[in-house]
Motif scaffolding. Structure first.
Motif, PDB file in Angstrom:
ATOM      1  N   LEU A   1       2.628  17.996 -18.508  1.00 18.45           N
ATOM      2  CA  LEU A   1       3.678  18.617 -17.626  1.00 18.45           C
ATOM      3  C   LEU A   1       4.340  17.390 -16.970  1.00 18.45           C
ATOM      4  CD1 LEU A   1       2.306  21.698 -15.894  1.00 18.45           C
ATOM      5  CD2 LEU A   1       3.889  21.706 -17.627  1.00 18.45           C
ATOM      6  N   THR A   2       3.543  16.294 -16.702  1.00 23.39           N
ATOM      7  CA  THR A   2       4.456  15.105 -16.092  1.00 23.39           C
ATOM      8  C   THR A   2       5.370  14.505 -17.070  1.00 23.39           C
ATOM      9  OG1 THR A   2       2.428  14.747 -14.597  1.00 23.39           O
ATOM     10  CG2 THR A   2       3.953  12.985 -14.922  1.00 23.39           C
ATOM     11  N   GLY A   3       4.907  14.255 -18.318  1.00 23.24           N
ATOM     12  CA  GLY A   3       5.726  13.865 -19.234  1.00 23.24           C
ATOM     13  C   GLY A   3       7.039  14.649 -19.542  1.00 23.24           C
ATOM     14  N   ALA A   4       6.895  15.898 -19.732  1.00 23.69           N
ATOM     15  CA  ALA A   4       7.840  16.966 -19.784  1.00 23.69           C
ATOM     16  C   ALA A   4       8.858  16.683 -18.602  1.00 23.69           C
ATOM     17  CB  ALA A   4       7.342  18.482 -19.985  1.00 23.69           C
ATOM     18  N   GLY A   5       8.390  16.679 -17.384  1.00 22.29           N
ATOM     19  CA  GLY A   5       9.246  16.474 -16.160  1.00 22.29           C
ATOM     20  C   GLY A   5       9.940  15.338 -16.200  1.00 22.29           C
ATOM     21  N   LEU A   6       9.361  14.445 -16.697  1.00 16.02           N
ATOM     22  CA  LEU A   6      10.214  13.124 -16.859  1.00 16.02           C
ATOM     23  C   LEU A   6      11.298  13.182 -17.745  1.00 16.02           C
ATOM     24  CD1 LEU A   6       7.465  10.492 -16.787  1.00 16.02           C
ATOM     25  CD2 LEU A   6       9.178  10.551 -14.835  1.00 16.02           C
TER      26      LEU A   6
ATOM     27  N   ILE B   1       3.325  11.623 -23.086  1.00 13.79           N
ATOM     28  CA  ILE B   1       3.224  12.679 -24.031  1.00 13.79           C
ATOM     29  C   ILE B   1       2.530  11.995 -25.250  1.00 13.79           C
ATOM     30  CG2 ILE B   1       4.073  14.391 -25.567  1.00 13.79           C
ATOM     31  CD1 ILE B   1       5.760  15.202 -23.256  1.00 13.79           C
ATOM     32  N   ILE B   2       3.203  11.019 -25.976  1.00 14.34           N
ATOM     33  CA  ILE B   2       2.752  10.538 -27.130  1.00 14.34           C
ATOM     34  C   ILE B   2       1.373   9.839 -26.938  1.00 14.34           C
ATOM     35  CG2 ILE B   2       3.195   8.664 -28.934  1.00 14.34           C
ATOM     36  CD1 ILE B   2       6.050   9.252 -28.687  1.00 14.34           C
ATOM     37  N   ILE B   3       1.064   8.992 -25.994  1.00 15.89           N
ATOM     38  CA  ILE B   3       0.014   8.452 -25.796  1.00 15.89           C
ATOM     39  C   ILE B   3      -1.378   9.299 -25.286  1.00 15.89           C
ATOM     40  CG2 ILE B   3      -1.516   6.937 -24.055  1.00 15.89           C
ATOM     41  CD1 ILE B   3       1.175   5.426 -23.788  1.00 15.89           C
TER      42      ILE B   3
END
Length: 96
Positions: free
Chosen positions: A51-56, A83-85
């Protein structure tokens, strides 16, 4: 003499704070490692990461529209990397 006494007391105070903080960090580290063994905690942690990655990534769109192109690009790249990592980490380090 007063300066020497002051320096000695400050050194003692600094050492006491350092020991307290290190002790608290050890307790927190031990607690987090223990909690991470439970599936719901791992699921919540992974969900929060995605969710943090999607939020960014999502926040890069309004930033780009407002003219903050470099910041938008940084958010897009950062969110994609998160997200990738995380996907690579989950694929490589599978828990059995």
């Amino acid at each position: 003499m007063k300066e020497e006494r002051f320096e000695a007391s400050m050194e003692h105070f600094g050492d006491a704070i350092e020991k307290t903080v290190e002790g608290a960090a050890k307790v927190i580290d031990k607690s987090v490692n223990l909690a991470w063994k439970f599936r719901p905690v791992r699921f919540a942690g992974n969900t929060l990461t995605f969710l943090t990655g999607a939020g960014l990534i999502a926040s890069s769109v309004p930033l780009d529209e407002k003219g903050y192109h470099k910041t938008a690009k940084a958010c897009l790249i950062g969110g994609s990397l998160v997200i990738i990592i995380r996907i690579v980490e989950l694929a490589v380090f599978r828990r059995k």
